[in-house]
Enzyme design. Structure first.
Site, mmCIF file in Angstrom:
data_model
loop_
_atom_site.group_PDB
_atom_site.id
_atom_site.type_symbol
_atom_site.label_atom_id
_atom_site.label_comp_id
_atom_site.label_asym_id
_atom_site.label_seq_id
_atom_site.Cartn_x
_atom_site.Cartn_y
_atom_site.Cartn_z
ATOM 1 C CB CYS A 116 -0.899 0.033 1.242
ATOM 2 S SG CYS A 116 -2.054 -1.337 1.359
ATOM 3 N NE ARG A 121 4.560 2.404 3.717
ATOM 4 C CZ ARG A 121 3.872 1.262 3.734
ATOM 5 N NH1 ARG A 121 3.575 0.694 4.874
ATOM 6 N NH2 ARG A 121 3.482 0.703 2.604
#
Length: 428
Positions: A116, A121
Site C-alpha cells: 500500500c 516509508r
C-alpha cells in the site's frame, strides 16, 4: 477483478474468530530462511500476502507445503537467488528477505518493496543496521544489493522507532559474530512473536518488548514448530464494526492487552467492552461521545486502526480530531467517506470529524488495506447499498472477511467487474 456490495442497516450478532497476525506472518515466513532444518508455522492467516511470501520462498529453492493454516518450510536447498522484481513488488514486507538472506548467506539482492502507498516509508534505518553489522549496501537499478564477508555484532541506535527495521536487524544479527544491541527498538507484539520463533530455533535474544534488544550471535539455527499470535488489527477492526453496528458480538481468539489503546477509546466513547482471557464482548449502547485520537508507536493507538475508527466517529455526537503521526498519507479514505455523506475536513495532518451523520451508500474505492476496512464498516452503517472496488488491497490483510461478516448477520457479497468497469476504474 471483483467488487464488493454492502447493504447497510443490518445489525451484527454472534461470534467471530480472529485469524493469525498478518504483521507477524509476513516476518515469520522470511525468518524460516535462517534455519538449517524444517520450520512449521501454525495458525497463519489465509491471505494473499502470506501466499506471495510462500511463493518467494519457493523461488529461492525452499520446499513449501500448506495444510490449511499450517505451513511446512524445508530450507535445506535454499540459495541466495536474486529477487529483484516480480512478487517482491507486491508487498512491503518482502524487505524481510534482506535481513534473513543476509543473515543466512551473507548476501542478497532484493527489489524495492511494494504494498500500500502510505506516503514516504524509507528503509534507511534497515540499511543503517545492516551496514553497522558489516554489510555493504548499494542501490543498483531499483534493487538493493547486500554483501558481507562476515557479519559482526554492533550497537545500533534507531533514529526513529521502526517495526520493520527492528525485525530486519534482528534477522540479520542472530547469526552474526558477537553481541548486537538494538537501541530505541520497537515494542510491538509482532516483534515478540518473531523473536519467539527465532529463540525456538536456538537464537539468543533478550529484551524483546522493551526499547533495548540484546542478541548474542550463534553459528547455527535449527528448525522448530511455532504458533502465531492472533491479529490485533483484525480484532480491532471487528471491535470497531461491533461498536458501529453490533447487537451482541463476541470476538474470539484475542489477546486483550494488545488492544488496550483502542479499547480505552471505545470506552471513552461510551461503548461497553467486556474482556476475558481470549475474548471481547461488545454490546453497544448509543449515543456515542466523540473523542480525539492520535496514532503513536506501540503501545499507543495503532495507525492500522485509524481509518476504521474514523468511520466510527461519524456516528458520534460533536467533533473528533484524528491525527496520524505515523503515515501522513493515511487520510485518503476521507474523500471516499465524504462520498457517503460524512462530514470530515482535513487540516494539516489531521481529520476533523463532525457527527452524528447518517452515511449513504455510494460507489467507493479502497485505496489501501485499512481504507478498505473503513469503507466496509461505513457500508454496514449506511442507508442503501455501498459498492467497493480495490478488493485486492483488502484481501492482503483480512481472511474471509465477507464470510465472517455474513456469519454475523451482515448482508455483504462480491461480484465480478465487467471489462468496461475495470477500464473506467483504471482511467479514473
Amino acid at each position: 477483478m471483483q467488487k464488493m456490495f454492502v447493504e447497510g442497516g443490518h445489525l451484527l450478532n454472534g461470534k467471530v474468530r480472529i485469524s493469525g497476525a498478518k504483521n507477524s506472518a509476513v516476518a515469520l515466513l522470511p525468518a524460516a530462511i535462517l534455519a538449517d532444518s524444517d520450520v512449521t508455522i501454525e495458525g497463519l492467516p489465509q491471505i494473499s500476502d502470506v501466499y506471495t511470501l510462500g511463493d518467494l520462498l519457493e523461488e529461492i529453492g525452499g520446499s513449501v507445503s500448506w495444510d490449511g493454516q499450517t505451513v511446512h518450510i524445508d530450507p535445506a536447498n535454499m540459495i541466495a537467488m536474486p529477487l529483484p522484481n516480480g512478487k517482491v513488488k507486491k508487498l512491503r514486507a518482502s524487505y524481510y528477505f534482506m535481513g534473513a538472506m543476509l543473515g543466512k548467506f551473507k548476501k542478497a539482492v532484493i527489489g524495492l518493496p511494494g504494498g500500500c502507498f502510505l506516503g514516504p516509508r524509507p528503509i534507511d534505518q534497515h540499511i543503517k543496521g545492516f551496514e553497522a553489522l558489516g554489510a555493504e549496501v548499494t542501490n543498483e537499478q531499483g534493487a538493493i544489493y547486500l554483501r558481507a564477508k562476515e557479519l559482526t555484532g554492533a550497537r545500533i541506535y534507531l533514529d526513529v522507532v521502526s517495526v520493520g527495521a527492528t525485525i530486519n536487524i534482528m534477522l540479520a544479527a542472530v547469526k552474526a559474530k558477537g553481541k548486537t544491541i538494538i537501541e530505541n527498538a520497537a515494542k510491538e507484539p509482532e516483534i515478540i512473536d518473531v523473536a519467539t520463533l527465532l529463540t525456538n530455533m536456538g537464537a539468543k535474544i533478550k529484551g524483546v518488548g522493551t526499547d533495548v534488544i540484546r542478541i548474542e550471535g550463534v553459528p547455527h539455527l535449527s528448525g522448530c514448530r511455532h504458533t502465531i499470535i492472533p491479529d490485533r488489527i483484525e480484532a480491532g477492526t471487528y471491535a470497531i464494526a461491533a461498536a458501529a453496528m453490533g447487537k451482541e458480538v463476541t470476538i474470539d481468539n484475542v489477546i486483550p492487552p494488545h488492544l488496550e489503546s483502542l479499547l480505552a477509546k471505545l470506552r471513552e466513547m461510551g461503548v461497553p467492552v467486556e474482556e476475558s482471557n481470549e475474548q471481547l464482548f461488545i454490546a453497544p449502547k448509543q449515543p456515542f461521545k466523540s473523542v480525539d485520537i492520535k496514532t503513536l508507536v506501540y503501545p499507543g493507538f495503532p495507525t492500522d486502526l485509524q481509518q476504521p475508527f474514523t468511520t466510527l466517529l461519524t456516528k458520534a455526537e460533536s467533533t473528533g480530531v484524528v491525527t496520524d503521526t505515523i503515515y501522513s498519507a493515511r487520510l485518503k479514505h476521507i474523500d471516499e467517506l465524504r462520498r457517503m455523506n460524512a462530514s470530515i475536513k482535513v487540516e494539516g495532518g489531521s481529520a476533523i470529524v463532525s457527527g452524528p451523520v447518517q452515511l449513504q451508500g455510494a460507489k467507493v474505492n479502497a485505496t489501501d488495506l485499512r481504507a478498505g476496512a473503513a469503507l466496509i464498516i461505513a457500508g454496514l452503517m449506511a442507508d442503501g447499498i455501498t459498492e467497493i472496488t480495490g478488493l485486492d488491497h483488502i484481501d492482503r490483510g483480512y481472511e474471509n472477511i465477507t464470510e465472517k461478516l455474513t456469519n454475523l448477520g451482515a448482508k455483504i457479497w462480491r461480484d465480478k467487474m465487467t471489462q468496461q468497469e475495470i477500464q473506467e476504474l483504471q482511467n479514473s
